[in-house]
Design a protein around this motif. Structure first.
Motif, PDB file in Angstrom:
ATOM      1  N   LEU A  18       0.805  -1.225   0.000  1.00 31.25           N
ATOM      2  CA  LEU A  18       0.000   0.000   0.000  1.00 31.25           C
ATOM      3  C   LEU A  18       0.838   1.274   0.000  1.00 31.25           C
ATOM      4  O   LEU A  18       0.292   2.365  -0.212  1.00 31.25           O
ATOM      5  N   ALA A  19       2.127   1.157   0.244  1.00 36.95           N
ATOM      6  CA  ALA A  19       2.960   2.337   0.510  1.00 36.95           C
ATOM      7  C   ALA A  19       2.857   3.409  -0.572  1.00 36.95           C
ATOM      8  O   ALA A  19       2.748   4.612  -0.264  1.00 36.95           O
ATOM      9  N   ALA A  20       2.894   3.004  -1.826  1.00 36.85           N
ATOM     10  CA  ALA A  20       2.914   3.988  -2.915  1.00 36.85           C
ATOM     11  C   ALA A  20       1.617   4.775  -3.016  1.00 36.85           C
ATOM     12  O   ALA A  20       1.619   5.926  -3.470  1.00 36.85           O
ATOM     13  N   SER A  21       0.501   4.185  -2.577  1.00 39.19           N
ATOM     14  CA  SER A  21      -0.797   4.840  -2.729  1.00 39.19           C
ATOM     15  C   SER A  21      -1.368   5.383  -1.421  1.00 39.19           C
ATOM     16  O   SER A  21      -2.343   6.137  -1.430  1.00 39.19           O
ATOM     17  N   TYR A  22      -0.759   5.039  -0.291  1.00 36.89           N
ATOM     18  CA  TYR A  22      -1.401   5.270   1.005  1.00 36.89           C
ATOM     19  C   TYR A  22      -1.706   6.736   1.279  1.00 36.89           C
ATOM     20  O   TYR A  22      -2.740   7.072   1.858  1.00 36.89           O
ATOM     21  N   ASP A  23      -0.822   7.622   0.858  1.00 39.72           N
ATOM     22  CA  ASP A  23      -1.047   9.043   1.122  1.00 39.72           C
ATOM     23  C   ASP A  23      -2.180   9.632   0.292  1.00 39.72           C
ATOM     24  O   ASP A  23      -2.576  10.789   0.510  1.00 39.72           O
ATOM     25  N   ARG A  24      -2.710   8.857  -0.639  1.00 41.95           N
ATOM     26  CA  ARG A  24      -3.877   9.321  -1.397  1.00 41.95           C
ATOM     27  C   ARG A  24      -5.173   9.173  -0.601  1.00 41.95           C
ATOM     28  O   ARG A  24      -6.207   9.678  -1.027  1.00 41.95           O
ATOM     29  N   LEU A  25      -5.114   8.452   0.511  1.00 39.31           N
ATOM     30  CA  LEU A  25      -6.288   8.349   1.378  1.00 39.31           C
ATOM     31  C   LEU A  25      -6.584   9.725   1.962  1.00 39.31           C
ATOM     32  O   LEU A  25      -5.806  10.259   2.748  1.00 39.31           O
ATOM     33  N   GLY A  26      -7.729  10.277   1.595  1.00 40.40           N
ATOM     34  CA  GLY A  26      -7.998  11.673   1.907  1.00 40.40           C
ATOM     35  C   GLY A  26      -8.038  12.024   3.375  1.00 40.40           C
ATOM     36  O   GLY A  26      -7.705  13.139   3.770  1.00 40.40           O
ATOM     37  N   PHE A  27      -8.462  11.060   4.222  1.00 41.51           N
ATOM     38  CA  PHE A  27      -8.661  11.423   5.628  1.00 41.51           C
ATOM     39  C   PHE A  27      -7.419  11.254   6.493  1.00 41.51           C
ATOM     40  O   PHE A  27      -7.411  11.671   7.658  1.00 41.51           O
ATOM     41  N   LEU A  28      -6.352  10.670   5.960  1.00 34.29           N
ATOM     42  CA  LEU A  28      -5.179  10.409   6.791  1.00 34.29           C
ATOM     43  C   LEU A  28      -4.591  11.679   7.390  1.00 34.29           C
ATOM     44  O   LEU A  28      -4.254  11.731   8.574  1.00 34.29           O
ATOM     45  N   ALA A  29      -4.432  12.698   6.567  1.00 35.93           N
ATOM     46  CA  ALA A  29      -3.838  13.944   7.057  1.00 35.93           C
ATOM     47  C   ALA A  29      -4.732  14.597   8.111  1.00 35.93           C
ATOM     48  O   ALA A  29      -4.224  15.160   9.095  1.00 35.93           O
ATOM     49  N   GLN A  30      -6.063  14.526   7.922  1.00 29.65           N
ATOM     50  CA  GLN A  30      -6.977  15.110   8.906  1.00 29.65           C
ATOM     51  C   GLN A  30      -6.835  14.423  10.258  1.00 29.65           C
ATOM     52  O   GLN A  30      -6.767  15.074  11.305  1.00 29.65           O
ATOM     53  N   VAL A  31      -6.813  13.108  10.240  1.00 28.33           N
ATOM     54  CA  VAL A  31      -6.689  12.354  11.482  1.00 28.33           C
ATOM     55  C   VAL A  31      -5.350  12.643  12.146  1.00 28.33           C
ATOM     56  O   VAL A  31      -5.261  12.841  13.366  1.00 28.33           O
ATOM     57  N   ALA A  32      -4.282  12.703  11.354  1.00 29.21           N
ATOM     58  CA  ALA A  32      -2.956  12.980  11.904  1.00 29.21           C
ATOM     59  C   ALA A  32      -2.918  14.323  12.617  1.00 29.21           C
ATOM     60  O   ALA A  32      -2.297  14.460  13.679  1.00 29.21           O
ATOM     61  N   THR A  52       4.653   4.436  12.443  1.00 27.98           N
ATOM     62  CA  THR A  52       4.537   5.767  11.837  1.00 27.98           C
ATOM     63  C   THR A  52       3.911   5.752  10.450  1.00 27.98           C
ATOM     64  O   THR A  52       3.442   6.789   9.975  1.00 27.98           O
ATOM     65  N   GLY A  53       3.919   4.597   9.769  1.00 28.86           N
ATOM     66  CA  GLY A  53       3.401   4.564   8.405  1.00 28.86           C
ATOM     67  C   GLY A  53       4.219   5.460   7.490  1.00 28.86           C
ATOM     68  O   GLY A  53       5.446   5.382   7.452  1.00 28.86           O
ATOM     69  N   THR A  54       3.541   6.346   6.781  1.00 28.25           N
ATOM     70  CA  THR A  54       4.254   7.280   5.891  1.00 28.25           C
ATOM     71  C   THR A  54       4.655   8.567   6.605  1.00 28.25           C
ATOM     72  O   THR A  54       5.001   9.551   5.960  1.00 28.25           O
ATOM     73  N   GLY A  55       4.603   8.549   7.944  1.00 24.65           N
ATOM     74  CA  GLY A  55       5.177   9.639   8.719  1.00 24.65           C
ATOM     75  C   GLY A  55       4.293  10.834   8.975  1.00 24.65           C
ATOM     76  O   GLY A  55       4.788  11.891   9.388  1.00 24.65           O
ATOM     77  N   THR A  74       9.106   4.823  13.661  1.00 22.39           N
ATOM     78  CA  THR A  74       9.422   3.412  13.412  1.00 22.39           C
ATOM     79  C   THR A  74       8.228   2.718  12.785  1.00 22.39           C
ATOM     80  O   THR A  74       7.072   3.088  13.004  1.00 22.39           O
ATOM     81  N   ASP A  75       8.530   1.681  12.006  1.00 19.51           N
ATOM     82  CA  ASP A  75       7.479   0.889  11.374  1.00 19.51           C
ATOM     83  C   ASP A  75       8.081  -0.427  10.911  1.00 19.51           C
ATOM     84  O   ASP A  75       9.300  -0.528  10.704  1.00 19.51           O
ATOM     85  N   LEU A  76       7.234  -1.446  10.743  1.00 20.39           N
ATOM     86  CA  LEU A  76       7.690  -2.716  10.182  1.00 20.39           C
ATOM     87  C   LEU A  76       7.850  -2.651   8.671  1.00 20.39           C
ATOM     88  O   LEU A  76       8.621  -3.407   8.089  1.00 20.39           O
ATOM     89  N   SER A  77       7.088  -1.763   8.031  1.00 21.60           N
ATOM     90  CA  SER A  77       7.030  -1.730   6.576  1.00 21.60           C
ATOM     91  C   SER A  77       8.151  -0.878   5.984  1.00 21.60           C
ATOM     92  O   SER A  77       8.180   0.344   6.156  1.00 21.60           O
ATOM     93  N   ALA A  78       9.046  -1.517   5.244  1.00 23.38           N
ATOM     94  CA  ALA A  78      10.114  -0.772   4.575  1.00 23.38           C
ATOM     95  C   ALA A  78       9.545   0.173   3.528  1.00 23.38           C
ATOM     96  O   ALA A  78      10.080   1.271   3.314  1.00 23.38           O
ATOM     97  N   GLY A  79       8.459  -0.232   2.877  1.00 27.30           N
ATOM     98  CA  GLY A  79       7.846   0.622   1.870  1.00 27.30           C
ATOM     99  C   GLY A  79       7.293   1.901   2.467  1.00 27.30           C
ATOM    100  O   GLY A  79       7.493   2.997   1.921  1.00 27.30           O
ATOM    101  N   MET A  80       6.598   1.782   3.591  1.00 23.07           N
ATOM    102  CA  MET A  80       6.071   2.960   4.272  1.00 23.07           C
ATOM    103  C   MET A  80       7.200   3.867   4.741  1.00 23.07           C
ATOM    104  O   MET A  80       7.147   5.094   4.600  1.00 23.07           O
ATOM    105  N   LEU A  81       8.245   3.266   5.297  1.00 23.73           N
ATOM    106  CA  LEU A  81       9.374   4.056   5.793  1.00 23.73           C
ATOM    107  C   LEU A  81      10.079   4.802   4.665  1.00 23.73           C
ATOM    108  O   LEU A  81      10.545   5.922   4.855  1.00 23.73           O
ATOM    109  N   ALA A  82      10.147   4.182   3.494  1.00 24.60           N
ATOM    110  CA  ALA A  82      10.782   4.856   2.359  1.00 24.60           C
ATOM    111  C   ALA A  82      10.013   6.110   1.969  1.00 24.60           C
ATOM    112  O   ALA A  82      10.612   7.158   1.672  1.00 24.60           O
TER     113      ALA A  82
END
Length: 280
Positions: A18-32, A52-55, A74-82
């Protein structure tokens, strides 16, 4: 609701995908932003953002730690961390770093941080109490641990409609296991069970506006809800999309649709009395 065996490997694979598309989720920034507003960071502090996901939260807290502070995600997902690392680099945030780590077995000494935060992640961990005790370990005596979850009614009737449509194709939807921590009371009890003190909990109903059916479909595809699509043939996926867009059309007949994001934020303090202090 329990987390199945082998969760760590599957969780890493799922979020790497999901890493490449995750920040397209519209509500993530609002919740953060809602969560970050309740993390009491002051200049000079060391902050840990677990799972942390995508930070999103780590980056939201970065400016408040200056001067002299640092933020570690920190996160388990290398893709999210990248993705998170790339965003921090683009902003030239040299005091923000991202590291791979298991949320339940952190590679840090005791009392290494002033604050530990985890936004919308703790319900993915099999033993939530054990994870919180680990976060309590790495925060200094008198330091704060902050977590968040979602209350009942997340996204209104949208998840239910998606679940029904998937069911007609014999598919089980993929959703975060938010039902493990669904109320402010459950969040309070969890922090107390982990040995945290002065626990405070808030429930904030954040309005999330979707402009049209396209935006709702984009959210599905970008996040966990869309994971079952990977198991369908291209033709079946295309057919399901047509059908679900038709399901959604009446909801947007009068224009944009606003749905609730019930964000639970709980915070507690590592007590000073009886604390184990790190050895010099």
């Amino acid at each position: 609701m329990t987390i199945p065996e082998g969760w760590e490997h599957r969780n890493r694979q799922q979020f790497d995908g999901l890493a490449a598309s995750y920040d397209r989720l519209g509500f993530l920034a609002q919740v953060a932003q809602v969560v970050a507003a309740q993390v009491p960071v002051t200049p000079g502090q060391a902050v840990l953002d677990v799972m942390t996901g995508t930070g999103h939260v780590a980056l939201a807290l970065a400016a408040r730690a200056l001067p002299g502070g640092r933020v570690v995600g920190t996160d388990l997902s290398a893709g999210m961390l990248a993705v998170a690392h790339a965003k921090a680099a683009a902003l030239e945030l040299e005091h923000v770093t991202f590291l791979p780590a298991d949320a339940a077995a952190l590679p840090f000494p005791e009392a290494a941080f002033d604050i530990v935060a985890c936004a919308s992640g703790i319900f993915f961990v099999p033993d939530m109490v054990a994870a919180l005790r680990e976060w309590r370990r790495v925060v200094r005596p008198g330091g704060v641990v902050v977590i968040s979850s979602f209350g009942a009614g997340l996204l209104g009737e949208l998840p239910g409609r998606w679940r029904e449509r998937l069911g007609t194709h014999g598919v089980t939807p993929g959703f975060p296991p938010t039902g493990r921590l669904p109320t402010p009371g459950a969040a309070r009890d969890l922090l107390i069970s982990a040995g945290l003190e002065d626990v405070a909990v808030t429930l904030t109903d954040v309005p999330y506006m979707l402009s049209d059916v396209d935006q709702r479909w984009a959210d599905i595809v970008a996040g966990l809800e869309g994971q079952p699509l990977a198991n369908l043939t291209p033709d079946a996926r295309a057919q399901l999309e047509v059908e679900h867009r038709a399901d959604l059309a009446p909801l947007f007949a009068s224009g944009p649709l606003t749905v609730p994001l019930p964000v639970i934020v709980a915070r507690g303090v590592r007590g000073i009395q009886g604390a184990t202090w790190p050895q010099p």
